[in-house]
Design a protein around this motif. Structure first.
Motif, mmCIF file in Angstrom:
data_model
loop_
_atom_site.group_PDB
_atom_site.id
_atom_site.type_symbol
_atom_site.label_atom_id
_atom_site.label_comp_id
_atom_site.label_asym_id
_atom_site.label_seq_id
_atom_site.Cartn_x
_atom_site.Cartn_y
_atom_site.Cartn_z
ATOM 1 N N ALA A 38 91.917 59.725 -24.639
ATOM 2 C CA ALA A 38 90.464 59.233 -24.194
ATOM 3 C C ALA A 38 89.580 59.728 -24.967
ATOM 4 O O ALA A 38 88.628 59.079 -25.190
ATOM 5 N N LEU A 39 89.517 60.856 -25.919
ATOM 6 C CA LEU A 39 88.688 61.373 -26.488
ATOM 7 C C LEU A 39 88.540 60.222 -28.125
ATOM 8 O O LEU A 39 87.516 59.961 -28.421
ATOM 9 N N VAL A 40 89.735 60.019 -28.581
ATOM 10 C CA VAL A 40 89.907 59.084 -29.510
ATOM 11 C C VAL A 40 89.248 57.802 -29.253
ATOM 12 O O VAL A 40 88.424 57.053 -30.005
ATOM 13 N N ARG A 41 89.396 57.313 -28.259
ATOM 14 C CA ARG A 41 88.844 55.847 -27.914
ATOM 15 C C ARG A 41 87.585 55.911 -27.636
ATOM 16 O O ARG A 41 86.795 55.199 -28.087
ATOM 17 N N ARG A 42 86.981 57.033 -26.937
ATOM 18 C CA ARG A 42 85.426 57.240 -26.988
ATOM 19 C C ARG A 42 84.829 57.245 -28.308
ATOM 20 O O ARG A 42 83.804 56.716 -28.534
ATOM 21 N N MET A 43 85.481 58.224 -29.154
ATOM 22 C CA MET A 43 84.748 58.169 -30.639
ATOM 23 C C MET A 43 84.897 56.888 -31.326
ATOM 24 O O MET A 43 83.892 56.720 -31.898
ATOM 25 N N LEU A 44 85.755 56.125 -31.087
ATOM 26 C CA LEU A 44 85.963 54.765 -31.600
ATOM 27 C C LEU A 44 84.961 53.737 -31.010
ATOM 28 O O LEU A 44 84.598 52.852 -31.970
ATOM 29 N N ALA A 45 84.520 54.013 -29.688
ATOM 30 C CA ALA A 45 83.649 53.008 -29.091
ATOM 31 C C ALA A 45 82.129 53.197 -29.325
ATOM 32 O O ALA A 45 81.322 52.396 -29.252
ATOM 33 N N ARG A 46 81.846 54.428 -29.879
ATOM 34 C CA ARG A 46 80.661 54.904 -30.085
ATOM 35 C C ARG A 46 80.129 54.579 -31.282
ATOM 36 O O ARG A 46 80.697 54.726 -32.284
ATOM 37 N N PRO A 47 78.793 54.097 -31.473
ATOM 38 C CA PRO A 47 78.127 53.740 -32.787
ATOM 39 C C PRO A 47 77.722 54.858 -33.643
ATOM 40 O O PRO A 47 78.087 55.088 -34.823
ATOM 41 N N ARG A 48 77.571 56.033 -32.734
ATOM 42 C CA ARG A 48 77.300 57.433 -33.544
ATOM 43 C C ARG A 48 78.122 58.354 -32.903
ATOM 44 O O ARG A 48 77.598 59.201 -32.220
ATOM 45 N N PRO A 49 79.374 58.539 -33.082
ATOM 46 C CA PRO A 49 80.391 59.534 -32.519
ATOM 47 C C PRO A 49 80.127 60.740 -32.731
ATOM 48 O O PRO A 49 79.672 61.133 -34.000
ATOM 49 N N MET A 50 80.438 61.833 -31.895
ATOM 50 C CA MET A 50 80.298 63.223 -32.141
ATOM 51 C C MET A 50 81.195 63.715 -33.254
ATOM 52 O O MET A 50 81.099 64.440 -34.260
ATOM 53 N N LEU A 51 82.608 63.066 -33.491
ATOM 54 C CA LEU A 51 83.607 62.938 -34.524
ATOM 55 C C LEU A 51 83.828 61.547 -34.947
ATOM 56 O O LEU A 51 84.525 60.801 -34.028
ATOM 57 N N ASP A 52 83.889 61.340 -36.208
ATOM 58 C CA ASP A 52 84.429 60.017 -36.847
ATOM 59 C C ASP A 52 86.092 60.055 -36.863
ATOM 60 O O ASP A 52 86.262 60.663 -38.046
ATOM 61 N N VAL A 53 86.726 59.843 -35.922
ATOM 62 C CA VAL A 53 88.074 59.884 -35.988
ATOM 63 C C VAL A 53 88.826 58.926 -37.215
ATOM 64 O O VAL A 53 89.967 59.197 -37.419
#
Length: 507
Positions: A251-266
């Motif tokens: 879920a964390l990876v999917r969220r980071m990929l979906a956000r334009p400015r992610p907390m962590l660029d996976v």
């Protein structure tokens, strides 16, 4: 319409103020890495005084790096918004105050809570250091040297921790190992506003509370499962915790990929040099902390050395680690990083193999040599892996890269005690032969930890106490040998990763 013109001016070279600022920034780096291992030498005294169970004893060690690792990315994002120097000062104040609470804890549970809070404030300290450093050193050559010093601070702090702990325990109570934070952080609070330039992201992304929760939910259940298996064996609870951690990670990876400015660029993990360096970083720290976890107990509770004498055994290893970390900065101009890292990791594997084969018959001399060899090898691997992590990503991603690097370090520290420490605890428990005449509660106490068995022995009849002591120490030595074999496997895995992912990486 705005026209962009290329910047042709040479980068500003750092002066005395920036180098003095680097010295100030090294204080939290040293402190946080010291705090990861200083507890190793205090652990026998804490076990005898507070009588924690085996699980609580492992959690006292692990909750600090676990919480710190889970919050590093979150705190890095917060520093981008409120100012990295400001967050550094807040973290330093909270860390110093909580260290005092830990020093005077009167129960294992109170100490566990204090260690948890130390992890929170430690997470506020660490992401700021490398980000501030990059802003202070614009010249590439100067920045490379500054990053090498920063990386050396991590490696040296991990090795210095047990020595500092051993010296303090010789003259003071175990609480003194926590009080070292106060004199180390006071200069930071005074000098950082003068010598360290404030920096922040001019256009930071929004805070992501859901991402923060998911990052903790990814790590904590998996580590709990490892600890639970070490104490109670595999069961549905352990399996459920692993499943929860994996689900949260997805879920964390999917969220980071979906956000334009992610907390962590996976997406950074698709870069082989970056992903490989992070994994080598984690495995190296895992091996170092795992060795320190059982080595400190072996020297004091099996060999019978005082805390100070046990600490002195580690001095050659500390020196070897610092020298190797600095020397490899020069050597990498001639040889590829993968070649040097393979050599360092091979040296560490040989050290673990020596301990595994010799067991308790090698004596203190073997342990001195083994720790020095492993520390030097890990120093090489840590310095180069941190440098490659920063070099493998674009400058705009340097903040995220530094947070990942520090997270790998802390997760490695957690797994070092969770996996290798758990293996040691499980082997000790299975090999311990409880003498006749002990009731159920006494037998359970003896099986919990070596320190518990040694504390129980003087309360028993002489023959029974001597038999328990001998059996407990022999079981611990057996566990140490098996744990060392696990360390060999870790280093072999790190070598494979280095040869596959980093063979084309250049300095």
């Amino acid at each position: 319409m705005t026209t962009l013109h290329p910047v042709t001016a040479a980068p500003r070279r750092a002066g005395r103020r920036e180098w003095a600022g680097l010295a100030v920034l090294m204080l939290p780096v040293l402190l946080v890495s010291i705090d990861n291992t200083v507890l190793s030498f205090a652990l026998p005294a804490i076990a005898l005084d507070l009588r924690p169970s085996a699980a609580v004893q492992l959690w006292i060690v692990d909750v600090y790096p676990l919480v710190l690792a889970g919050l590093l990315v979150t705190m890095g994002s917060l520093g981008d918004r409120v100012g990295r120097r400001r967050l550094l000062l807040v973290g330093a104040t909270g860390f110093a105050a909580t260290s005092v609470l830990a020093a005077f804890a009167t129960s294992a549970e109170a100490l566990l809570l204090a260690r948890l809070l130390l992890g929170v404030f430690g997470a506020a300290l660490m992401p700021c250091t490398l980000s501030l450093l990059r802003g202070m050193f614009e010249d590439r050559a100067q920045r490379r040297l500054a990053i090498a010093v920063w990386a050396t601070g991590f490696a040296a702090g991990a090795a210095i921790g047990p020595i500092v702990g051993g010296v303090l325990l010789e003259v003071a109570d175990w609480g003194a190992v926590f009080l070292i934070a106060v004199p180390m952080l006071l200069p930071l609070l005074v000098l950082a506003p003068v010598l360290v330039t404030e920096s922040r992201d001019p256009a930071p992304g929004p805070l992501d509370p859901v991402g923060m929760v998911l990052s903790m939910a990814t790590l904590a259940p998996v580590v709990f499962a490892i600890k639970h298996v070490a104490v109670a064996g595999p069961d549905l609870l352990a399996l459920g915790c692993v499943a929860l951690g994996v689900a949260a990670g997805v879920a964390l990876v999917r969220r980071m990929l979906a956000r334009p400015r992610p907390m962590l660029d996976v997406r950074l993990f698709t870069v082989p040099a970056f992903a490989g360096s992070v994994l080598v970083n984690l495995l190296s720290v895992m091996a170092l902390v795992g060795l320190l976890y059982f080595l400190s107990q072996h020297l004091q509770l099996v060999v019978g050395l005082s805390p100070l004498d046990a600490a002195l055994v580690l001095v050659p290893g500390t020196v070897a680690m610092v020298l190797a970390s600095l020397l490899v900065v020069r050597l990498v101009r001639r040889w590829r990083p993968a070649t040097l890292m393979t050599a360092g990791l091979g040296l560490a594997a040989a050290a673990y193999a020596g301990v595994a084969v010799a067991g308790g018959s090698g004596g203190v001399a073997l342990l001195v040599v083994a720790f020095a060899a492993l520390a030097a090898g890990v120093g090489i691997a840590e310095t180069l892996s941190n440098d490659l992590i920063i070099a493998a990503v674009p400058p705009a991603e340097a903040g995220a890269a530094s947070a990942v690097s520090e997270t790998a370090y802390e997760v490695g520290a957690v797994l070092g005690t969770s996996v290798l420490g758990g293996l040691l605890a499980a082997t000790y428990r299975s090999h311990l032969e409880v003498p006749a005449g002990l009731d159920g509660a006494q037998a359970d106490a003896a099986r919990e930890t070596l320190a518990g068995a040694l504390a129980l022995a003087p309360t028993l009849p002489a023959d029974t106490g001597a038999a328990l002591t001998a059996s407990a120490q022999a079981a611990f030595v057996d566990g140490s040998s098996l744990t060392a074999a696990g360390g060999v496997v870790l280093m072999a895995l790190a070598i494979v990763v280095t040869r596959r992912a980093l063979r084309d990486a250049s300095a």
